[in-house]
Write a protein that holds these residues in place. Sequence first.
Motif, PDB file in Angstrom:
ATOM      1  N   THR A   1      31.263  46.639  37.371  1.00 53.83           N
ATOM      2  CA  THR A   1      32.203  47.663  36.918  1.00 53.83           C
ATOM      3  C   THR A   1      33.523  47.004  36.544  1.00 53.83           C
ATOM      4  O   THR A   1      33.683  45.777  36.604  1.00 53.83           O
ATOM      5  N   HIS A   2      34.481  47.839  36.194  1.00 51.55           N
ATOM      6  CA  HIS A   2      35.821  47.375  35.863  1.00 51.55           C
ATOM      7  C   HIS A   2      36.501  46.697  37.051  1.00 51.55           C
ATOM      8  O   HIS A   2      37.481  45.969  36.888  1.00 51.55           O
ATOM      9  N   GLN A   3      35.967  46.927  38.263  1.00 46.10           N
ATOM     10  CA  GLN A   3      36.630  46.403  39.457  1.00 46.10           C
ATOM     11  C   GLN A   3      36.703  44.880  39.444  1.00 46.10           C
ATOM     12  O   GLN A   3      37.674  44.294  39.961  1.00 46.10           O
ATOM     13  N   ALA A   4      35.713  44.226  38.859  1.00 44.14           N
ATOM     14  CA  ALA A   4      35.751  42.760  38.802  1.00 44.14           C
ATOM     15  C   ALA A   4      36.972  42.275  38.027  1.00 44.14           C
ATOM     16  O   ALA A   4      37.667  41.343  38.447  1.00 44.14           O
ATOM     17  N   ALA A   5      37.240  42.918  36.894  1.00 46.98           N
ATOM     18  CA  ALA A   5      38.412  42.534  36.105  1.00 46.98           C
ATOM     19  C   ALA A   5      39.701  42.822  36.864  1.00 46.98           C
ATOM     20  O   ALA A   5      40.640  42.013  36.864  1.00 46.98           O
ATOM     21  N   LEU A   6      39.761  43.975  37.527  1.00 48.41           N
ATOM     22  CA  LEU A   6      40.959  44.314  38.279  1.00 48.41           C
ATOM     23  C   LEU A   6      41.195  43.357  39.444  1.00 48.41           C
ATOM     24  O   LEU A   6      42.334  43.049  39.791  1.00 48.41           O
ATOM     25  N   ASP A   7      40.104  42.870  40.030  1.00 54.13           N
ATOM     26  CA  ASP A   7      40.229  41.991  41.192  1.00 54.13           C
ATOM     27  C   ASP A   7      40.660  40.576  40.822  1.00 54.13           C
ATOM     28  O   ASP A   7      41.396  39.932  41.575  1.00 54.13           O
ATOM     29  N   PHE A   8      40.183  40.083  39.676  1.00 49.59           N
ATOM     30  CA  PHE A   8      40.346  38.652  39.404  1.00 49.59           C
ATOM     31  C   PHE A   8      41.153  38.318  38.149  1.00 49.59           C
ATOM     32  O   PHE A   8      41.336  37.151  37.825  1.00 49.59           O
ATOM     33  N   LEU A   9      41.630  39.333  37.455  1.00 49.08           N
ATOM     34  CA  LEU A   9      42.506  39.118  36.303  1.00 49.08           C
ATOM     35  C   LEU A   9      43.758  39.957  36.480  1.00 49.08           C
ATOM     36  O   LEU A   9      43.693  41.108  36.904  1.00 49.08           O
ATOM     37  N   VAL A  10      44.910  39.381  36.165  1.00 51.29           N
ATOM     38  CA  VAL A  10      46.155  40.119  36.258  1.00 51.29           C
ATOM     39  C   VAL A  10      47.035  39.742  35.073  1.00 51.29           C
ATOM     40  O   VAL A  10      47.105  38.572  34.672  1.00 51.29           O
ATOM     41  N   GLU A  11      47.670  40.730  34.484  1.00 49.77           N
ATOM     42  CA  GLU A  11      48.548  40.494  33.330  1.00 49.77           C
ATOM     43  C   GLU A  11      50.001  40.583  33.765  1.00 49.77           C
ATOM     44  O   GLU A  11      50.413  41.553  34.400  1.00 49.77           O
TER      45      GLU A  11
END
Length: 256
Positions: free
Chosen positions: A170-180
């Motif tokens: 899900t989108h959670q992987a991006a939220l957990d390991f990527l930050v802008e």
Amino acid sequence: MTRDPALPRDDEMSAFLLRFIQGERRRDRIDVPVGNQSEFLLLFALVQRVRRLTQAFVRLQRSGFVSEASLLVRAALEHAVTAQWAYLTPGGVTRLHVSCARAQADLAAGMISYSKDPGWVDLAARLRADVPAGPGLPKFTGREGIMAELDSIHFLSASYRVLSQVGHVTHQAALDFLVEEEGEVHLRAEPEVLEQEQLRYALSGFCMLVAWIQARLEEDHDEVARLKEISVRLHVPWRLDTHLPPIRRRFPGEES
């Protein structure tokens, strides 16, 4: 983060989780009334699974793997709510027995196409012959599933959706390991630790659901009373059937 004032104190939740984990270690034997023994053996397996999942959750949390530990909370939810449905609905324990026997037979049958061991064929046939007649459990999720029937305030379904985010893609992987930050994307080796208290609160509730079942099956009235007192302090339920119509309740005369 600011602590959610609606939640119980963290030390109270942690104390109950530890009490639940250590409960069976303090006893040399368990005495179960004869009339409850057959269903106790089946339901205790679910209780003990929740107990082990809780122990693993605590260890992962202490090691900094809070996000990954949420997978265990979801598993605890499924086992605890299934145990409640089986114990509190008419014929539920029998349907749980059918489902477990059927799942074991299906697993053996599925291994036949992957393994060259001829023993799987005989095992699958024996297990299939031992599956009791009658329906198994309903699906856990879905409009007519176990969770929907017991979820009077939608807490279970909301928790299940949130807890499923790490287990599925899900989108959670991006939220957990990527930050802008300021137009640049930065990589993170580990997720930001959020909502630990909410996880412990949910897990405390699931532990309570199975702890109460075990105490009932043992007919340990003092322990049932103690668990109810703890439930009130933690703001978690000990049973999920009181909103059901009498025809759907195994114990229709009970309100607490």
